[in-house]
Design a protein around this motif. Structure first.
Motif: not given
Length: 341
Positions: A116-122, A267-284
Motif C-alpha cells: 500500500v501507499v500511505d498518502l495521509g500526510e500529503g 489516504e491509502t492506495v491499495d496496490l493489491g497482492s501479487g509481485p511487481a517491481r513497480y509496487k516495490e518501488s512505490l509502496k510505503t
C-alpha cells in the motif's frame, strides 16, 4: 447499516467490501448472494458470497476482488462451518481475505503481502520519503515524462476521465498483456467487462470506478481503472500502449495518480497482492491478506477439495520459491507468444 457496521469495526473503507460492489456483482453474476445475520431481529452482519454447483461457494467477485470477507458488528462471534451450513454452502473459497477476519482466518493456508501507499500526510511528504529511499526512481520517471512531451507531444493527465475510447483502449492493452504473459484474459469474460461498466457509472462516493488517463499529443498512452471510496483507492486494471514503452508511461501515470488521489482526500492506495517491481518501488508498507478455503465435511466440500486444492497447492509451492516462480513466468510468457502467432 452495512457501512455503519464497517465504520464501527474501524476497518479500512475498501471499496471492494462496500455494498455497491456486491450489488454490482449481483447484476452480472446470478449466483451472487448476501446472508444477513440478525440478533433479535436486528441486522448485525452481512456475508456476501457466490454459490456454485453442490453448494461450492466463493468470495463475491472472486478473481477480480482484492478485499474479501464478512461485514460483522464488533463482538459478533461465529463458527465458519455453521455460517456455511446456514447458507447451504459446502465450501467457501477466498484469495484476498482482509486482515481482522477472525471467522475465516483459521482456514487460511497462506499469508500474502499486499503493498500500500500511505498518502495521509500529503503527496509532498510521500515524495520526500520516496526520494530518500530511491532518488533515482523518482528522478528518472520525471525525466521520461519530459522526454515524452518533447518527442511525442504535450502531456496531460486526467484523474477522473469520462472517456469511453480510453477505457476501450485500456481493455485492449490489458487483454494483450494477459495473452503475452500467458495468463487468463479477464476481459475475455463478459461478466467482468459488464462489471467494469457498471462500476464506471457509479456515483456512490464509497464505491465508484475511476478511470485515470495519461495523454500525449491528445492520444491515450497509459490508463488505469480502479475503485475508490472517500479515503481508499484500490489499484485494479493498469495498462499502457507498448508503442511508448521507452517513456515508461505506466510509471508516469502512477505518480500523477498518487498526486491527484492525495489532493482528492485519498489516504491509502491499495496496490493489491501479487509481485511487481513497480509496487516495490512505490509502496510505503505491506498489509497481509490471506488465501484459503473453508470446507465442510459433506460431498460438495469433498468435490471442491479434489477439484481445486491440488492446483492451489501447486501454485503456492511455485510462488514460495523465487527461482521456480521466475521459470514459471518465463514459460507462461513463451506460451503466450506462441498462442499469438
Amino acid at each position: 447499516m452495512w457501512r455503519e457496521i464497517r465504520t464501527e469495526s474501524r476497518a479500512p473503507s475498501n471499496p471492494f467490501l462496500d455494498p455497491v460492489f456486491t450489488t454490482a456483482v449481483g447484476q452480472v453474476r446470478p449466483s451472487a448472494r448476501v446472508a444477513v445475520l440478525q440478533d433479535d431481529g436486528t441486522p448485525v452482519g452481512f456475508f456476501p458470497y457466490e454459490r456454485g454447483p453442490l453448494g461450492q461457494g466463493r468470495a463475491i467477485g472472486l478473481g477480480v476482488s482484492d478485499s474479501q470477507g464478512a461485514v460483522l458488528r464488533p463482538g459478533i462471534r461465529l463458527d465458519a462451518h455453521e455460517l456455511l451450513r446456514a447458507c447451504a454452502l459446502s465450501s467457501w473459497e477466498f484469495d484476498n481475505l482482509e486482515t481482522g477476519q477472525g471467522v475465516f482466518l483459521p482456514h487460511a493456508v497462506e499469508e500474502l503481502a499486499s503493498p500500500v501507499v500511505d498518502l495521509g500526510e500529503g503527496f509532498e511528504r510521500y515524495t520526500e520519503r520516496l526520494r530518500a529511499r530511491s532518488a533515482s526512481f523518482l528522478r528518472q520517471t520525471r525525466a521520461k515524462e519530459r522526454k515524452l512531451a518533447r518527442q511525442v507531444g504535450e502531456v496531460r493527465f486526467v484523474y477522473d476521465a469520462r472517456d469511453p475510447e480510453a477505457l476501450r483502449a485500456l481493455m485492449e492493452w490489458k487483454s494483450a498483456q494477459y495473452r503475452r504473459t500467458g495468463r487468463r484474459d479477464r476481459f475475455a469474460q463478459e461478466w467482468i467487462v459488464r462489471l467494469v461498466g457498471l462500476l464506471g457509472e457509479s456515483e456512490e462516493p464509497e464505491c465508484r470506478g475511476v478511470l485515470s488517463v495519461l495523454y500525449a499529443a491528445d492520444r491515450p498512452v497509459a490508463a488505469h481503472f480502479g475503485l475508490c471510496s472517500r479515503t481508499v483507492l484500490s489499484w485494479w486494471f493498469p495498462a499502457y500502449d507498448r508503442g511508448y514503452a521507452r517513456y515508461s508511461p505506466g510509471l508516469v501515470l502512477q505518480l500523477r495518480m498518487l498526486e491527484a488521489a492525495a489532493a482528492a482526500g485519498v489516504e491509502t492506495v491499495d496496490l493489491g497482492s501479487g509481485p511487481a517491481r513497480y509496487k516495490e518501488s512505490l509502496k510505503t508498507r505491506d498489509v497481509p491478506v490471506y488465501e484459503g478455503v473453508v470446507v465442510r465435511p459433506v460431498p460438495g466440500g469433498a468435490a471442491h477439495w479434489l477439484g481445486r486444492e491440488p492446483a492451489r497447492a501447486a501454485r503456492r509451492f511455485v510462488r514460495n520459491r523465487p527461482l521456480l516462480a521466475r521459470a514459471a513466468a518465463r514459460t507462461l510468457a513463451e506460451a503466450g507468444r506462441l498462442r499469438d502467432r
